[in-house]
Design an enzyme around this catalytic site. Sequence first.
Site, PDB file in Angstrom:
ATOM      1  N   ASP A  22      45.344  50.641  36.991  1.00  0.00           N
ATOM      2  CA  ASP A  22      46.207  51.171  37.706  1.00  0.00           C
ATOM      3  C   ASP A  22      45.518  52.332  38.878  1.00  0.00           C
ATOM      4  O   ASP A  22      45.880  53.245  38.971  1.00  0.00           O
ATOM      5  CB  ASP A  22      47.439  52.046  37.258  1.00  0.00           C
ATOM      6  N   LEU A  23      44.208  51.570  39.209  1.00  0.00           N
ATOM      7  CA  LEU A  23      43.351  52.529  39.804  1.00  0.00           C
ATOM      8  C   LEU A  23      43.566  52.832  41.331  1.00  0.00           C
ATOM      9  O   LEU A  23      42.694  52.452  42.315  1.00  0.00           O
ATOM     10  CB  LEU A  23      42.126  52.238  39.542  1.00  0.00           C
TER      11      LEU A  23
END
Length: 283
Positions: free
Chosen positions: A190-191
């Site tokens: 979830d960068l």
Amino acid sequence: MLDPQRVGELLGVPVEGVTDRGSSHSWTLHQVRLAGGREVFVKAAHDQAGVFAAEAAGLRWLAEAGPGMPVAEVVAADDHHLILPWLAAEPSTPAAAERFGRELAALHTASPPSAYGASWPGYIADLPLDNTLTDAEAWPSWYAERRLAPFLSRASRHLSGSDVALVERVITEIESLAGPPEPPSRIHGDLWSGNVLWSDGRGWLIDPAAHGGHRETDLAMLALFGTPHISYVLGAYDEVAPLAGGWRERVPLHQLHPLLVHVALFGGSYRSAMIEAARSALG
């Protein structure tokens, strides 16, 4: 929702002061000062046992890739609190971005997992992720079945029939869109830019949806909402762990899942971006 007494018990040090830092999804955020002057960051919620457990497991698993990984330490956690070090935020610089790119490449390539998924139930924000471990599937089918299809179902109430059909076409054609085969990597999952905290001359990973996945997913997420000095991140990354040809053209494919998540969470305001990603993924 924060229980200072419980935080003190978890850390073995009394709490002397709390500064509220807002909220996110179903939890509140706090800067906590302990006796002796140490500060920590605390997420607190009435009941987010699954979310906090997944985040703690993900951070610890990412850090297991090797020494010096750019991963925030899990100081303590229980069903209602997640405690990390307090990292004083600062602006990113080209030098910090280059360092982060090298360290992210090292994370992706060091001690790679043997399968896609993870050994704990996953979450992205406070929505569940199917982290079922599998070494029998190639990444395209895993991504289609574990990420795209479930979140298309969650987002469909905000989409038209033709919108749904477009994403279903991506799912159907995934094998031809995914590029050369890649082994699983330890990825953050979830960068987006808000989950990189710049402090002390480097970028730190926080708030993961960590799992064994495709390393291009993390790089595509960094580009989704704008990461400062991203060209320095990508350049340094590619020097350490060169990317397969055509990776830039595959960015929309990897962005399709997080955009479906945003449609599911926030409604139609993300529909047009999701549709554009699906169209671009199909070429």
